[in-house]
Design an enzyme around this catalytic site. Structure first.
Site, short mmCIF file in Angstrom:
data_model
loop_
_atom_site.label_atom_id
_atom_site.label_comp_id
_atom_site.label_asym_id
_atom_site.label_seq_id
_atom_site.Cartn_x
_atom_site.Cartn_y
_atom_site.Cartn_z
N SER A 125 0.73 -1.18 0.12
CA SER A 125 -0.44 0.04 0.13
C SER A 125 0.91 1.21 0.00
CB SER A 125 -0.93 -0.31 1.21
OG SER A 125 -1.55 1.56 1.81
N TYR A 150 -2.61 -0.62 10.32
CA TYR A 150 -2.52 -1.13 9.02
C TYR A 150 -1.41 -0.48 8.30
CZ TYR A 150 -4.14 -1.67 4.20
OH TYR A 150 -3.47 -1.67 3.07
N LYS A 154 2.20 -3.28 6.47
CA LYS A 154 2.61 -3.24 5.47
C LYS A 154 3.78 -3.10 5.47
CE LYS A 154 -1.46 -4.02 3.52
NZ LYS A 154 -1.90 -6.03 2.35
#
Length: 336
Positions: A125, A150, A154
């Site tokens: 991402s 989040y 990644k």
């Protein structure tokens, strides 16, 4: 025919990638725990491609189930989508995100190591860049401290994959994509979040359809042209095709290092209000929206420099924002 394992293969991006894989001639094995997807997508994929993918309902957090899958299946490569993905929710539930997103990745890589499986594509991402110092964002941009758990999963995920490639001789590509939207041309698969949407576009379409009373625009005091946050919105079919060319790069041994990463976006930033206006135009529907406070973890602007992906993967987007939003609206109308 190569056997490609697609984790999270019934999800939004996963299902579109499965379609592209099958259309290209790969045998696809889907793993999905159905926590944020529906089994009906399996039949939709078959309707589009004429092929029913192999499917296993597995929670990748359960190590023994992962081991059993690999013990009974021949796998030539993996495209790993399965992860929790909502920025706001990750701030509220960080431990759930670390357990799910990191634990499942480690278990997959351990099986790859133990069974000498190569070729791993990671769903990464643009959140790894945080609020970049310069726009558009190139792959040379520094990795900033993550703005959310989040985003941190990644970053950590990429580090784990890179170190695993160096230690065990595996090859992997991380695709750092920006904001996928839209639906397949067939309007048989698209973004269908369970519960309240965490992403902008399904909230837009559900508001237009009357499912949601009002669209919340989070913040109008950003340092942007109209005060709303800017993102790079990429049609999900363009994004799916990027996974195919990345996989082929590894299968054909064209990668230049054991771990590579590429930005996958359109190269153009659009503000939230620009998206609203574009949607109103293509749908001929007026949106009920309200400006509210910013969300924790959100950044001002992020859009991609796609030069490297265009050169190395020989890939670029083909579909416009209007096309993506129209397909999202058509998908919503089919799934009221």
């Amino acid at each position: 025919m190569k056997n490609i394992l697609v984790t999270g293969g019934l999800g939004f991006i996963g299902s579109h990638t499965v379609v592209e894989l099958q259309n290209t001639g790969y045998h696809v094995i889907i793993v999905d725990d159905l926590s944020n997807s529906k089994i009906e997508v399996l039949e939709r994929i078959k309707e589009i491609t004429g092929i029913a993918p192999e499917f296993h309902q597995i929670d990748l957090r359960i190590k023994q189930d992962v081991k059993d899958l690999f013990a009974n299946t021949t796998i030539d490569g993996i495209i790993h989508f399965a992860a929790f993905k909502a920025v706001g929710e990750s701030v509220e539930k960080p431990l759930d995100y670390y357990e799910n997103n990191i634990g499942s990745l480690v278990y997959l890589l351990q099986e790859m190591r133990d069974r000498n499986i190569d070729h791993f594509i990671f769903s990464s991402s643009c959140t790894v860049y945080g609020q970049a110092d310069e726009l558009p964002i190139t792959e040379n941009a520094p990795i900033k401290p993550a703005a959310s758990p989040y985003g941190n999963t990644k970053q950590i995920g990429e580090e784990i994959i890179k170190e695993s490639c160096e230690a065990y001789g595996m090859n992997a590509i991380a695709l750092r994509y920006f904001n996928p939207i839209g639906a397949h041309d067939s309007i048989k698969i698209g973004e269908l979040p369970l519960g309240v949407p965490q992403n902008l576009i399904p909230f837009v379409t559900q508001t237009a359809a009357g499912i949601r009373e009002q669209l919340s625009v989070f913040g109008d005091d950003y340092d942007t042209q109209d005060g709303t946050a800017i993102r790079d919105y990429i049609h999900v079919v363009d994004l799916a095709k990027a996974h195919i060319v990345a996989l082929q790069r590894l299968l054909h041994k064209e990668n230049k290092s054991s771990f590579e990463f590429f930005n996958i976006g359109t190269g153009k930033g659009s503000s939230v209000l620009e998206v609203v206006k574009s949607f109103e135009k293509v749908s001929a529907t007026k949106l009920n929206y309200k400006i509210v406070d910013r969300r924790p973890g959100d950044i001002t602007a992020a859009y991609a420099d796609t030069t490297l992906a265009e050169k190395e993967l020989r890939w670029k987007t083909e579909k416009s924002l209007d096309e993506a939003l129209l397909s999202a609206w058509q998908w919503q109308q089919e799934n009221k």
